[in-house]
Design a protein around this motif. Structure first.
Motif, PDB file in Angstrom:
ATOM      1  N   ALA A  64       8.435 -17.106 -17.597  1.00  0.00           N
ATOM      2  CA  ALA A  64       7.329 -16.482 -17.229  1.00  0.00           C
ATOM      3  C   ALA A  64       7.459 -16.718 -15.861  1.00  0.00           C
ATOM      4  O   ALA A  64       7.089 -15.659 -14.765  1.00  0.00           O
ATOM      5  N   ASP A  65       8.265 -16.966 -15.013  1.00  0.00           N
ATOM      6  CA  ASP A  65       7.987 -17.473 -13.432  1.00  0.00           C
ATOM      7  C   ASP A  65       8.576 -16.549 -13.003  1.00  0.00           C
ATOM      8  O   ASP A  65       8.179 -15.651 -12.100  1.00  0.00           O
ATOM      9  N   LYS A  66       9.594 -15.921 -13.246  1.00  0.00           N
ATOM     10  CA  LYS A  66      10.228 -15.373 -13.326  1.00  0.00           C
ATOM     11  C   LYS A  66       9.988 -13.926 -12.902  1.00  0.00           C
ATOM     12  O   LYS A  66      10.139 -12.565 -12.341  1.00  0.00           O
ATOM     13  N   VAL A  67       9.842 -13.245 -14.587  1.00  0.00           N
ATOM     14  CA  VAL A  67       8.835 -12.406 -14.684  1.00  0.00           C
ATOM     15  C   VAL A  67       7.641 -12.189 -13.460  1.00  0.00           C
ATOM     16  O   VAL A  67       7.509 -11.072 -12.585  1.00  0.00           O
ATOM     17  N   VAL A  68       6.789 -12.567 -13.511  1.00  0.00           N
ATOM     18  CA  VAL A  68       5.260 -13.152 -13.052  1.00  0.00           C
ATOM     19  C   VAL A  68       6.410 -12.442 -11.437  1.00  0.00           C
ATOM     20  O   VAL A  68       5.875 -12.259 -10.120  1.00  0.00           O
ATOM     21  N   GLY A  69       7.022 -13.957 -10.971  1.00  0.00           N
ATOM     22  CA  GLY A  69       7.585 -13.278  -9.376  1.00  0.00           C
ATOM     23  C   GLY A  69       8.421 -12.358  -8.896  1.00  0.00           C
ATOM     24  O   GLY A  69       8.384 -11.795  -7.656  1.00  0.00           O
ATOM     25  N   LEU A  70       8.930 -11.957  -9.310  1.00  0.00           N
ATOM     26  CA  LEU A  70       9.070 -10.830  -9.953  1.00  0.00           C
ATOM     27  C   LEU A  70       8.411  -9.176  -9.891  1.00  0.00           C
ATOM     28  O   LEU A  70       8.507  -8.473  -8.670  1.00  0.00           O
ATOM     29  N   GLY A  71       7.505  -9.571 -10.045  1.00  0.00           N
ATOM     30  CA  GLY A  71       6.564  -8.396 -10.090  1.00  0.00           C
ATOM     31  C   GLY A  71       5.609  -8.443  -8.820  1.00  0.00           C
ATOM     32  O   GLY A  71       5.598  -7.696  -7.824  1.00  0.00           O
ATOM     33  N   LYS A  72       5.135 -10.330  -8.365  1.00  0.00           N
ATOM     34  CA  LYS A  72       4.835 -10.120  -6.739  1.00  0.00           C
ATOM     35  C   LYS A  72       6.146  -9.209  -5.639  1.00  0.00           C
ATOM     36  O   LYS A  72       5.438  -9.114  -5.155  1.00  0.00           O
ATOM     37  N   GLU A  73       7.089  -9.839  -5.894  1.00  0.00           N
ATOM     38  CA  GLU A  73       8.043  -9.485  -4.611  1.00  0.00           C
ATOM     39  C   GLU A  73       7.905  -7.494  -5.293  1.00  0.00           C
ATOM     40  O   GLU A  73       7.824  -7.691  -3.856  1.00  0.00           O
ATOM     41  N   ILE A  74       8.016  -7.192  -5.545  1.00  0.00           N
ATOM     42  CA  ILE A  74       7.660  -5.935  -5.860  1.00  0.00           C
ATOM     43  C   ILE A  74       6.957  -5.162  -5.172  1.00  0.00           C
ATOM     44  O   ILE A  74       6.276  -4.297  -4.938  1.00  0.00           O
ATOM     45  N   VAL A  75       5.648  -5.857  -6.353  1.00  0.00           N
ATOM     46  CA  VAL A  75       4.294  -5.321  -5.244  1.00  0.00           C
ATOM     47  C   VAL A  75       4.163  -5.357  -3.949  1.00  0.00           C
ATOM     48  O   VAL A  75       3.939  -4.777  -2.888  1.00  0.00           O
ATOM     49  N   GLY A  76       4.581  -6.661  -3.388  1.00  0.00           N
ATOM     50  CA  GLY A  76       4.602  -7.215  -1.993  1.00  0.00           C
ATOM     51  C   GLY A  76       5.688  -6.345  -1.082  1.00  0.00           C
ATOM     52  O   GLY A  76       5.188  -5.962   0.128  1.00  0.00           O
ATOM     53  N   THR A  77       6.752  -5.774  -1.548  1.00  0.00           N
ATOM     54  CA  THR A  77       7.882  -4.523  -1.573  1.00  0.00           C
ATOM     55  C   THR A  77       7.157  -3.866  -1.330  1.00  0.00           C
ATOM     56  O   THR A  77       7.006  -2.724   0.835  1.00  0.00           O
ATOM     57  N   VAL A  78       6.446  -3.001  -2.334  1.00  0.00           N
ATOM     58  CA  VAL A  78       5.799  -1.942  -1.983  1.00  0.00           C
ATOM     59  C   VAL A  78       5.116  -1.666  -1.159  1.00  0.00           C
ATOM     60  O   VAL A  78       4.888  -0.520  -0.378  1.00  0.00           O
ATOM     61  N   THR A  79       3.990  -2.637  -0.652  1.00  0.00           N
ATOM     62  CA  THR A  79       2.768  -2.831   0.395  1.00  0.00           C
ATOM     63  C   THR A  79       3.196  -3.521   1.405  1.00  0.00           C
ATOM     64  O   THR A  79       2.290  -3.058   2.467  1.00  0.00           O
ATOM     65  N   LYS A  80       4.515  -3.257   1.606  1.00  0.00           N
ATOM     66  CA  LYS A  80       4.876  -4.011   2.770  1.00  0.00           C
ATOM     67  C   LYS A  80       3.805  -5.508   3.074  1.00  0.00           C
ATOM     68  O   LYS A  80       3.603  -5.877   4.004  1.00  0.00           O
ATOM     69  N   ARG A  81       3.279  -6.613   2.612  1.00  0.00           N
ATOM     70  CA  ARG A  81       3.065  -8.158   1.845  1.00  0.00           C
ATOM     71  C   ARG A  81       4.471  -8.615   2.267  1.00  0.00           C
ATOM     72  O   ARG A  81       4.362  -8.910   1.245  1.00  0.00           O
ATOM     73  N   ASP A  82       4.780  -8.801   3.403  1.00  0.00           N
ATOM     74  CA  ASP A  82       5.813  -9.871   3.502  1.00  0.00           C
ATOM     75  C   ASP A  82       5.506 -11.623   2.751  1.00  0.00           C
ATOM     76  O   ASP A  82       6.883 -11.702   2.115  1.00  0.00           O
ATOM     77  N   ARG A  83       4.451 -11.817   3.300  1.00  0.00           N
ATOM     78  CA  ARG A  83       4.024 -13.159   2.124  1.00  0.00           C
ATOM     79  C   ARG A  83       3.807 -12.454   0.821  1.00  0.00           C
ATOM     80  O   ARG A  83       4.511 -14.395   0.478  1.00  0.00           O
ATOM     81  N   LEU A  84       3.297 -11.810   0.312  1.00  0.00           N
ATOM     82  CA  LEU A  84       3.341 -11.634  -0.901  1.00  0.00           C
ATOM     83  C   LEU A  84       5.282 -11.588  -1.788  1.00  0.00           C
ATOM     84  O   LEU A  84       5.342 -12.177  -2.658  1.00  0.00           O
ATOM     85  N   SER A  85       5.507 -10.725  -1.126  1.00  0.00           N
ATOM     86  CA  SER A  85       6.942 -10.679  -1.204  1.00  0.00           C
ATOM     87  C   SER A  85       7.882 -11.530  -1.196  1.00  0.00           C
ATOM     88  O   SER A  85       8.871 -12.536  -2.194  1.00  0.00           O
ATOM     89  N   LYS A  86       8.094 -13.144  -0.588  1.00  0.00           N
ATOM     90  CA  LYS A  86       8.550 -13.876  -0.274  1.00  0.00           C
ATOM     91  C   LYS A  86       7.244 -15.153  -1.649  1.00  0.00           C
ATOM     92  O   LYS A  86       8.771 -15.680  -1.922  1.00  0.00           O
TER      93      LYS A  86
END
Length: 84
Positions: free
Chosen positions: A15-37
């Motif tokens: 679950a952590d891996k899936v949620v983390g991947l989601g956060k990383e993708i959203v952070g990358t798409v929205t150019k929010r580095d903190r969310l991606s990290k």
């Protein structure tokens, strides 16, 4: 045939891996580095949890084999004592 029970702690790593991947993708798409990290860190946490569950499973298997070997050894010892 018995249906295996799934322990909740075993699912947490995935679950952590899936949620983390989601956060990383959203952070990358929205150019929010903190969310991606944060997503990357959560994925790493999930990976470590999965590794811990795998190690625990491996340890349980070793323990079971040791118990089987110990039982066989006791049986052999009893047989030896009876024939001596």
């Amino acid at each position: 045939m018995q249906i295996p029970r799934i322990d909740a702690k075993n699912v947490l790593g995935l679950a952590d891996k899936v949620v983390g991947l989601g956060k990383e993708i959203v952070g990358t798409v929205t150019k929010r580095d903190r969310l991606s990290k944060a997503g990357q860190v959560q994925q790493e946490k999930g990976t470590e949890r999965v590794k811990a569950v795998q190690a625990e499973t491996k340890a349980k298997a070793h323990k079971a084999r040791a118990a089987t070997a110990e039982s066989a050894q006791r049986s052999a010892q009893r047989t030896k004592e009876r024939t001596s």
